[in-house]
Design an enzyme around this catalytic site. Structure first.
Site, short mmCIF file in Angstrom:
data_model
loop_
_atom_site.label_atom_id
_atom_site.label_comp_id
_atom_site.label_asym_id
_atom_site.label_seq_id
_atom_site.Cartn_x
_atom_site.Cartn_y
_atom_site.Cartn_z
N LYS A 130 0.85 -1.21 0.00
CA LYS A 130 0.00 0.00 0.00
C LYS A 130 0.88 1.25 0.00
O LYS A 130 0.66 2.19 -0.77
CB LYS A 130 -0.92 0.00 1.24
N GLN B 15 -4.70 -1.38 9.71
CA GLN B 15 -4.61 -2.69 9.08
C GLN B 15 -5.23 -3.76 10.00
O GLN B 15 -4.85 -3.88 11.16
CB GLN B 15 -3.14 -3.01 8.79
N ASP C 128 -10.99 3.01 4.14
CA ASP C 128 -11.37 1.59 4.03
C ASP C 128 -12.89 1.44 3.89
O ASP C 128 -13.38 0.37 3.52
CB ASP C 128 -10.93 0.85 5.32
#
Ligand code: NDP
Length: 310
Positions: free
Chosen positions: A56, A100, A123
């Protein structure tokens, strides 16, 4: 159709999307004297998470997005993690925040997701964004289902009225995927671990999406001939090398690729299918967050890129 034509190449689609997004990060830099920015928090040293975070951060850098990683010890307290997020929420130079997952057991994922400012929730897991998605109007759509929809809309000329079946009902994949397909006028069935006779459902699927986390669970018997199959699963398996000298890690999906390839019209491989698209969509959401946070008109341009979500 040759085998190569049956494979949906997520790397090519990801490059295509990034090519559309990258100029918009440059434009942001020109207008606001800084790049769009993404901060990723990782707790602990889960090897798979480390690889995802590294990819990422790298993709962000390559596409004109400033990225930062905050690495916290696996025994960090929930309060300390919340403090980090609160600081990022208030920092106007931070556009996107991503924690994460999975988190260690002593930290409530639900609580952490709720703390992130919805306008920085790249997200798309915050209840505000999640709820809006189901109302057909979300600022941030979870990256994996968004990436799947991008590929499906390019692969299928008219998706309306197709039978879509999803195996798996998680909040990060199965449920948002169902919502997106419903908004795209598919007839949607969600199956899960308590579904009786899954094959009865999957064999009716024009579009089959699999996200269970069980290596190669879906074989050719689950497939309607001519179906489009999207394999979201990522499973790391250890196998012996041919000389039996050491263990080798291989990555497989939730679908038995070689067998299903023979029956399906098209299929995503693992790796190289959904994974790269998930990262590209994260970049999309970050640039979108940057423009939203500056209340800038460019948001219309980004929404133009998103023609495929409607
Ligand atoms: P979860 O474990 O959160 O959810 C798994 C789902 O599968 C659950 O809904 C569960 O049902 C269902 N399930 C489990 N066993 C069966 C079974 N035997 N038959 C039918 N359904 C079953 O996983 P995630 O959704 O987070 O992830 C799924 C997979 O996708 C994993 O391999 C993960 O690594 C991968 N993934 C890949 C991403 C990418 O970028 N490519 C991103 C995110 C995930 P129930 O609800 O009843 O328990």
């Amino acid at each position: 159709m040759t085998i190569i034509n049956k494979i949906i190449d997520g790397k090519i689609y990801a490059e295509k999307l990034l090519k559309e997004i990258s100029p918009l990060s440059k434009e942001f830099l020109k207008n606001f004297n800084r790049e769009p920015s993404l901060t990723v928090i990782q707790v602990g040293d889960n090897p798979a998470s480390k690889i995802y975070v590294k990819n990422k951060i790298l993709t962000a850098k390559k596409n004109g997005i400033k990225s930062k990683e905050i690495l916290l010890a696996s025994d960090v307290s929930e309060d300390e993690l919340i403090q980090h997020i609160s600081i990022l929420n208030k920092d106007e130079n931070v556009d996107g925040i991503l924690v994460q997952l999975p988190l260690p057991k002593h930290i409530s994922e639900k609580k952490i997701i709720n703390i992130i400012d919805p306008s920085k929730d790249v997200d798309g897991f915050h209840p505000t964004n999640f709820g809006n998605l189901f109302m057909g109007d979300s600022k941030f759509i979870p990256c994996t289902p968004l990436g799947c929809l991008y590929m499906l809309k390019h692969e299928i000329k008219d998706i309306k009225g197709k039978n879509a079946v999803i195996v798996g009902r998680s909040n990060i994949v199965g449920k948002p995927m169902a919502s997106l397909l419903l908004s795209s006028d598919c007839s949607v069935t969600i199956t899960h671990s308590r579904t009786k006779n899954i094959q009865e459902h999957t064999r009716k699927a024009d579009i089959l999406i699999v996200a269970v986390g069980i290596p190669e669970m879906i074989d050719e018997k689950f497939i309607k001939p001519g179906a489009i199959v999207i394999d979201i699963g990522i499973n790391r398996l250890e196998t012996k090398t041919t000389d039996n000298a050491s263990n080798k890690k291989v990555i497989v999906g939730d679908v038995k690729f070689e067998k299903v390839l023979k029956v399906a019209k098209k299929i995503t491989p693992v790796p190289g299918g959904v994974g790269p698209m998930t990262i590209a969509c994260l970049m999309h959401n970050t640039v979108k967050a940057a423009y939203i946070n500056k209340k800038n008109d460019f948001i219309n341009v980004l929404e133009g890129i998103l023609w495929w979500t409607g």
